[in-house]
Design a protein around this motif. Structure first.
Motif, mmCIF file in Angstrom:
data_model
loop_
_atom_site.group_PDB
_atom_site.id
_atom_site.type_symbol
_atom_site.label_atom_id
_atom_site.label_comp_id
_atom_site.label_asym_id
_atom_site.label_seq_id
_atom_site.Cartn_x
_atom_site.Cartn_y
_atom_site.Cartn_z
ATOM 1 N N PRO A 245 0.843 -1.195 0.000
ATOM 2 C CA PRO A 245 0.000 0.000 0.000
ATOM 3 C C PRO A 245 0.879 1.246 0.000
ATOM 4 C CG PRO A 245 -0.817 -1.604 1.581
ATOM 5 C CD PRO A 245 0.504 -2.130 1.085
ATOM 6 N N ALA A 246 0.425 2.270 -0.699
ATOM 7 C CA ALA A 246 1.274 3.446 -0.917
ATOM 8 C C ALA A 246 1.775 4.050 0.393
ATOM 9 C CB ALA A 246 0.503 4.488 -1.720
ATOM 10 N N ASP A 247 0.900 4.132 1.393
ATOM 11 C CA ASP A 247 1.326 4.764 2.649
ATOM 12 C C ASP A 247 2.393 3.941 3.354
ATOM 13 O OD1 ASP A 247 -1.294 3.607 4.918
ATOM 14 O OD2 ASP A 247 -0.547 2.744 3.039
ATOM 15 N N GLU A 248 2.245 2.615 3.328
ATOM 16 C CA GLU A 248 3.233 1.771 3.982
ATOM 17 C C GLU A 248 4.561 1.787 3.215
ATOM 18 O OE1 GLU A 248 -0.050 -1.367 5.807
ATOM 19 O OE2 GLU A 248 1.616 -2.097 4.572
ATOM 20 N N ALA A 249 4.463 1.814 1.880
ATOM 21 C CA ALA A 249 5.685 1.874 1.077
ATOM 22 C C ALA A 249 6.453 3.163 1.365
ATOM 23 C CB ALA A 249 5.343 1.779 -0.403
ATOM 24 N N HIS A 250 5.734 4.270 1.426
ATOM 25 C CA HIS A 250 6.400 5.549 1.713
ATOM 26 C C HIS A 250 6.962 5.560 3.130
ATOM 27 C CE1 HIS A 250 5.682 7.932 -1.908
ATOM 28 N NE2 HIS A 250 4.540 7.286 -2.016
ATOM 29 N N ALA A 251 6.240 4.944 4.080
ATOM 30 C CA ALA A 251 6.745 4.895 5.453
ATOM 31 C C ALA A 251 8.049 4.095 5.510
ATOM 32 C CB ALA A 251 5.692 4.269 6.367
ATOM 33 N N CYS A 252 8.100 2.976 4.784
ATOM 34 C CA CYS A 252 9.321 2.175 4.751
ATOM 35 C C CYS A 252 10.476 2.973 4.150
ATOM 36 C CB CYS A 252 9.099 0.901 3.941
ATOM 37 S SG CYS A 252 7.994 -0.298 4.717
ATOM 38 N N TYR A 253 10.173 3.669 3.054
ATOM 39 C CA TYR A 253 11.234 4.441 2.408
ATOM 40 C C TYR A 253 11.730 5.561 3.315
ATOM 41 C CZ TYR A 253 13.831 7.273 -0.875
ATOM 42 O OH TYR A 253 14.829 7.989 -1.480
ATOM 43 N N GLN A 254 10.792 6.239 3.982
ATOM 44 C CA GLN A 254 11.189 7.331 4.863
ATOM 45 C C GLN A 254 12.071 6.829 6.000
ATOM 46 O OE1 GLN A 254 10.861 10.559 4.410
ATOM 47 N NE2 GLN A 254 9.845 10.131 2.455
ATOM 48 N N LEU A 259 17.509 6.956 8.264
ATOM 49 C CA LEU A 259 18.703 6.294 8.791
ATOM 50 C C LEU A 259 19.907 6.536 7.890
ATOM 51 C CD1 LEU A 259 17.168 2.887 9.934
ATOM 52 C CD2 LEU A 259 18.027 4.720 11.402
ATOM 53 N N ALA A 260 19.679 6.484 6.576
ATOM 54 C CA ALA A 260 20.783 6.684 5.637
ATOM 55 C C ALA A 260 21.351 8.093 5.747
ATOM 56 C CB ALA A 260 20.304 6.417 4.217
ATOM 57 N N ARG A 261 20.479 9.087 5.852
ATOM 58 C CA ARG A 261 20.957 10.468 5.937
ATOM 59 C C ARG A 261 21.666 10.723 7.277
ATOM 60 N NH1 ARG A 261 19.439 13.475 1.746
ATOM 61 N NH2 ARG A 261 17.762 12.687 0.421
ATOM 62 N N ARG A 262 21.202 10.066 8.327
ATOM 63 C CA ARG A 262 21.882 10.211 9.619
ATOM 64 C C ARG A 262 23.292 9.630 9.533
ATOM 65 N NH1 ARG A 262 18.890 7.247 14.267
ATOM 66 N NH2 ARG A 262 17.253 8.641 13.492
ATOM 67 N N ILE A 263 23.407 8.464 8.909
ATOM 68 C CA ILE A 263 24.724 7.852 8.747
ATOM 69 C C ILE A 263 25.613 8.726 7.870
ATOM 70 C CG2 ILE A 263 25.944 5.879 7.732
ATOM 71 C CD1 ILE A 263 23.500 4.176 8.559
ATOM 72 N N SER A 264 24.996 9.305 6.806
ATOM 73 C CA SER A 264 25.759 10.121 5.866
ATOM 74 C C SER A 264 26.355 11.344 6.542
ATOM 75 C CB SER A 264 24.862 10.559 4.705
ATOM 76 O OG SER A 264 25.562 11.362 3.796
ATOM 77 N N THR A 265 25.588 11.963 7.437
ATOM 78 C CA THR A 265 26.089 13.170 8.113
ATOM 79 C C THR A 265 27.149 12.837 9.159
ATOM 80 O OG1 THR A 265 24.279 13.038 9.719
ATOM 81 C CG2 THR A 265 23.927 14.404 7.752
ATOM 82 N N GLN A 266 27.128 11.604 9.670
ATOM 83 C CA GLN A 266 28.088 11.218 10.700
ATOM 84 C C GLN A 266 29.329 10.554 10.128
ATOM 85 O OE1 GLN A 266 25.762 8.662 13.215
ATOM 86 N NE2 GLN A 266 24.614 10.357 14.147
ATOM 87 N N THR A 274 27.805 6.765 -1.670
ATOM 88 C CA THR A 274 26.760 7.740 -1.963
ATOM 89 C C THR A 274 25.566 7.470 -1.054
ATOM 90 O OG1 THR A 274 25.674 6.361 -3.625
ATOM 91 C CG2 THR A 274 27.502 7.764 -4.380
ATOM 92 N N THR A 275 24.635 8.428 -1.038
ATOM 93 C CA THR A 275 23.431 8.247 -0.213
ATOM 94 C C THR A 275 22.624 7.048 -0.687
ATOM 95 O OG1 THR A 275 23.364 10.641 0.168
ATOM 96 C CG2 THR A 275 21.369 9.393 0.656
ATOM 97 N N ASP A 276 22.545 6.851 -1.989
ATOM 98 C CA ASP A 276 21.819 5.689 -2.514
ATOM 99 C C ASP A 276 22.458 4.392 -2.046
ATOM 100 O OD1 ASP A 276 20.839 7.058 -5.738
ATOM 101 O OD2 ASP A 276 19.708 6.871 -3.874
ATOM 102 N N GLN A 277 23.783 4.344 -2.036
ATOM 103 C CA GLN A 277 24.466 3.135 -1.590
ATOM 104 C C GLN A 277 24.226 2.890 -0.094
ATOM 105 O OE1 GLN A 277 28.402 4.220 -2.860
ATOM 106 N NE2 GLN A 277 28.242 3.124 -4.818
ATOM 107 N N ILE A 278 24.204 3.971 0.666
ATOM 108 C CA ILE A 278 23.932 3.821 2.101
ATOM 109 C C ILE A 278 22.507 3.328 2.313
ATOM 110 C CG2 ILE A 278 23.758 5.032 4.299
ATOM 111 C CD1 ILE A 278 25.952 6.913 3.342
ATOM 112 N N ARG A 279 21.556 3.850 1.551
ATOM 113 C CA ARG A 279 20.169 3.370 1.665
ATOM 114 C C ARG A 279 20.103 1.864 1.410
ATOM 115 N NH1 ARG A 279 18.774 7.876 -1.738
ATOM 116 N NH2 ARG A 279 17.989 9.645 -0.532
ATOM 117 N N ALA A 280 20.804 1.419 0.372
ATOM 118 C CA ALA A 280 20.800 -0.014 0.057
ATOM 119 C C ALA A 280 21.385 -0.822 1.202
ATOM 120 C CB ALA A 280 21.576 -0.263 -1.234
#
Length: 471
Positions: A245-254, A259-266, A274-280
């Motif tokens: 469901p769209a809302d659950e998919a977006h919640a998972c992505y968020q 987490l990825a952006r927090r790791i990226s800044t630290q 890259t940020t995409d690699q960290i997300r993966a």
């Protein structure tokens, strides 16, 4: 883990028949398109040729002179004209596929051919696509001609393109005929919109507006279809997808993105991901419980790999059944991970298993051999994996066909039934080599897929090179 001690013959699927070419028929199509798009009913073979020659001469003149703006305008006009021609041809192709679907349909009453004699597989062989693709495209074409005739007319006139038509078809698939007609009228009245995305949004809005209750019910039904899939890509990579469901998919992505952006800044400067690699990496961490990025996981899948690769004396690639070839280094790494196991299969010098012939059903050893040798359904164009296929006697057991590997082969359930109930014929002159004859008399040879592929020669001519010599 299988470690074959031999190299099978390096053969592949072959088809000796060359594509048919109909230059006069192509000119007929060009003339008909010109007549319908412009209203000029005069074109003949000669006129169609003159049109093509005139356009080529004009293009050559402008390409050598004129301002950049004139050249830009000329090529843009040519592009738009060809886009309209393409739309006309695509509409005609849809009608042709719809006609084929009607002929192959079990409720066909327009021809003398029995439905079991003609099938999507016959179309697939002639146009070089898989049977699944042929059946899907034929069914889709029949749906469009029956339920979206005005949209098909707009495609023929060049006022919408094929992606827009497909968008409309997908959005109206669950609707009844009256609602389809209402949505089609509403959407086409607004024209093609500025972009395909805008056309898609308009189509969705029309469906939600004209069928609000149905839209709510379908949203709940779609939630029941949630699933996770894995799709094989190139170079030892795969695509893991989730339908949610769209809302659950977006919640998972968020969650992953946060987490990825927090790791990226630290991260320190030593981490160049890259940020995409960290997300993966975060996705894998969350699903597998890894505590560190890129920590190797244990392997629990079947890998077919030469023993020399396992010993580190060869760079011959391995294979993951159902996925395909993997680099030697990856196969070696997977084989030596903690928890991985090896299984040895002993064969005779030709790679055949010892077998017991006087049986109705294959032995476990024979079954492993056939699944390893054939790997997919042996019907032309079918790619259904071995694990989902039946073991078929090429010469039926009822006709005293022996239960030996040279008389056994993989067929998915659909094509297993087709070869016994329809007019398709199969012959296995050598172990793993299958000769097929279709209901229309088309012959195709399916050879074993090799486990070891030779390096391509730079001097090997491809069919495309022969048909299109370099200028």
């Amino acid at each position: 883990m299988h470690t074959p001690s031999h190299t099978p013959p390096q053969t592949s699927e072959t088809n000796t028949e060359q594509p048919k070419r109909h230059p006069k028929l192509l000119l007929n199509v060009l003339a008909a398109a010109h007549a319908e798009l412009t209203g000029d009913t005069r074109p003949t073979f000669t006129t169609a040729q003159e049109i093509a020659i005139t356009q080529t001469e004009e293009a050559n003149q402008i390409s050598g002179s004129g301002s950049a703006a004139e050249q830009f305008r000329h090529h843009l006009d040519n592009y738009q004209s060809k886009a309209m021609l393409l739309g006309w041809i695509q509409a005609e192709m849809i009608e042709d596929l719809a006609a084929l679907a009607r002929i192959c349909s079990p409720d066909n009453t327009t021809t003398t051919a029995a439905p079991s004699e003609l099938a999507p597989e016959d179309v697939a062989i002639e146009i070089s696509v898989s049977p699944i693709t042929a059946a899907r495209d034929m069914s889709h074409a029949r749906t469009i001609t029956n339920r979206l005739p005005h949209a098909l007319h707009e495609l023929r006139k060049g006022r919408i393109d094929l992606p827009r038509l497909h968008t409309l078809a997908r959005a109206t698939r669950p609707l009844d005929d009256d609602l389809v007609a209402a949505v089609e009228k509403h959407v086409l009245h607004g024209g093609p919109r500025r972009t395909r995305e805008a056309f898609t949004d308009a189509t969705r809005r029309a469906v939600h507006t004209l069928d609000p209750d149905g839209s709510t019910a379908r949203t709940q039904a779609r939630k029941a279809e949630r699933r996770v899939r894995i799709l094989t890509s190139e170079d030892n990579a795969s695509r893991l997808t989730a339908f949610l469901p769209a809302d659950e998919a977006h919640a998972c992505y968020q969650r992953i993105d946060q987490l990825a952006r927090r790791i990226s800044t630290q991260n320190t400067t030593a981490d160049n991901r890259t940020t995409d690699q960290i997300r993966a990496d975060v996705l894998v961490d969350l699903l597998t419980g890894r505590t560190q990025h890129a920590q190797p996981l244990s392997c629990d899948i079947q890998v077919i790999v030469p023993i020399t690769t396992l010993l580190g004396t060869s760079t011959a690639p391995g294979e993951i059944p159902g996925i395909g070839s993997i680099p030697a280094a990856i196969a070696h790494d997977m084989a030596h991970r903690p928890g991985s196991t090896w299984r040895r299969i002993l064969t005779d010098p030709r790679g055949h298993l010892l077998e017991v012939a006087n049986r109705r059903h294959p032995t476990p050893a024979q079954t492993r051999h056939i699944r390893t040798r054939d790997r997919t359904c042996r019907h032309p164009g079918c790619t259904r994996q071995a694990i989902h296929c039946d073991i078929d006697h090429t010469i039926p057991h009822t006709d005293h066909g022996p239960t030996v590997t040279r008389n056994l082969g993989l067929l998915c359930r659909r094509h297993h039934r087709m070869r016994h109930q329809g007019k398709w014929k199969i012959h296995q002159p050598e172990p793993g080599i299958f000769h097929w004859t279709t209901a229309l008399g088309h012959t195709v040879t399916i050879n074993p897929d090799p486990y070891h592929h030779p390096n391509p020669s730079p001097n090997t001519n491809r069919p495309d090179d022969r048909d299109n010599p370099p200028s």
